[in-house]
Design an enzyme around this catalytic site. Structure first.
Site, PDB file in Angstrom:
ATOM      1  N   HIS A 211       1.876   4.594  -2.818  1.00  0.00           N
ATOM      2  CA  HIS A 211       1.966   6.039  -2.558  1.00  0.00           C
ATOM      3  C   HIS A 211       3.343   6.569  -2.962  1.00  0.00           C
ATOM      4  O   HIS A 211       3.461   7.639  -3.571  1.00  0.00           O
ATOM      5  CB  HIS A 211       1.746   6.331  -1.071  1.00  0.00           C
ATOM      6  CG  HIS A 211       0.334   6.180  -0.609  1.00  0.00           C
ATOM      7  ND1 HIS A 211      -0.740   6.720  -1.288  1.00  0.00           N
ATOM      8  CD2 HIS A 211      -0.186   5.581   0.500  1.00  0.00           C
ATOM      9  CE1 HIS A 211      -1.863   6.441  -0.621  1.00  0.00           C
ATOM     10  NE2 HIS A 211      -1.541   5.755   0.449  1.00  0.00           N
TER      11      HIS A 211
ATOM     12  N   HIS B 110       0.835  -1.209   0.000  1.00  0.00           N
ATOM     13  CA  HIS B 110       0.000   0.000   0.000  1.00  0.00           C
ATOM     14  C   HIS B 110       0.870   1.259   0.000  1.00  0.00           C
ATOM     15  O   HIS B 110       0.683   2.171  -0.818  1.00  0.00           O
ATOM     16  CB  HIS B 110      -0.907  -0.021   1.228  1.00  0.00           C
ATOM     17  CG  HIS B 110      -1.840   1.140   1.332  1.00  0.00           C
ATOM     18  ND1 HIS B 110      -3.204   1.021   1.171  1.00  0.00           N
ATOM     19  CD2 HIS B 110      -1.622   2.461   1.597  1.00  0.00           C
ATOM     20  CE1 HIS B 110      -3.768   2.213   1.324  1.00  0.00           C
ATOM     21  NE2 HIS B 110      -2.820   3.095   1.591  1.00  0.00           N
ATOM     22  N   GLU B 111       1.836   1.314   0.905  1.00  0.00           N
ATOM     23  CA  GLU B 111       2.656   2.518   1.038  1.00  0.00           C
ATOM     24  C   GLU B 111       3.592   2.705  -0.151  1.00  0.00           C
ATOM     25  O   GLU B 111       3.890   3.842  -0.540  1.00  0.00           O
ATOM     26  CB  GLU B 111       3.454   2.481   2.339  1.00  0.00           C
ATOM     27  CG  GLU B 111       2.628   2.323   3.607  1.00  0.00           C
ATOM     28  CD  GLU B 111       1.521   3.359   3.752  1.00  0.00           C
ATOM     29  OE1 GLU B 111       1.592   4.428   3.121  1.00  0.00           O
ATOM     30  OE2 GLU B 111       0.578   3.093   4.511  1.00  0.00           O
TER      31      GLU B 111
END
Length: 207
Positions: free
Chosen positions: A113, A109-110
């Site tokens: 980003h 997920h990160e």
């Protein structure tokens, strides 16, 4: 969770230097014991061998963004499961980790980003639309909204669950952005939904 350090751009105002943060996961519901920090650090090392994690770091490197040795760090956090901070890297909140799978999911997920921050040179985390777009992509492309994960969270709907999950989790993240009111967050997400949900870079299609 995505986190920015402010700066110029089209944010919605606020004190200079205020950090923009967004939750990468819903509030922890488990009563199980969080893993010790040493075990979490080993879990991060293990997660770095995950094919999707390796794919994302390789794509960042190819795009010209260095993934330095301490780009991913173990941390203790108040509320989030993990975070990304522009110029500082990714953190995994060990005090919220119970299983290896959670560590791997947080990293995926990160890193989405981080990839967005890498390839979109004008990304402004204070801008609700920019932030919403990255949250939509991170929740959609990371597998955070796979129906099995939703069932474990207590969301039983099968048909249409994935898009509802992405919207729910993205809005939850945007609530922690001091530059986005609830109304602004909803408007921003609706405005960018089609473009950002269908943007699967760096994957050929949604995993």
């Amino acid at each position: 969770m995505a986190e920015g350090n402010g700066g110029s751009g089209s944010g919605s105002g606020g004190a200079a230097g205020v950090r923009v943060e967004a939750e990468s996961s819903e509030p922890k519901r488990t009563t199980l014991r969080a893993m010790p920090r040493e075990e979490c650090v080993e879990g991060i090392r293990s997660a770095l061998q995950n094919p999707t994690v390796r794919f994302l770091t390789e794509k960042m490197e190819k795009a010209g963004c260095q993934v330095w040795p301490r780009f991913i760090k173990a941390a203790t956090c108040a509320g989030a499961a993990g975070g990304y901070s522009s110029g500082h890297g990714v953190k995994v909140c060990c005090n919220h980790m119970v299983f290896q799978d959670q560590i791997t999911q947080v990293l995926i997920h990160e890193l989405i980003h981080a990839y967005d921050d890498c390839v979109a040179k004008n990304l402004d985390w204070k801008n609700c639309a920019h932030h919403a777009c990255s949250e939509i992509r991170a929740n959609h492309l990371s597998g955070d909204c796979h129906y099995k994960r939703e069932l474990l969270r207590g969301f039983m709907k099968i048909r249409g669950h994935e898009q509802e999950c992405v919207k729910r989790r993205a809005l939850l993240s945007l609530k922690s952005n001091p530059y986005c009111s609830e109304a602004a967050a909803k408007d921003a997400m609706e405005a960018v939904w089609d473009i950002c949900y269908n943007d699967t870079r760096p994957f050929d299609r949604a995993p």
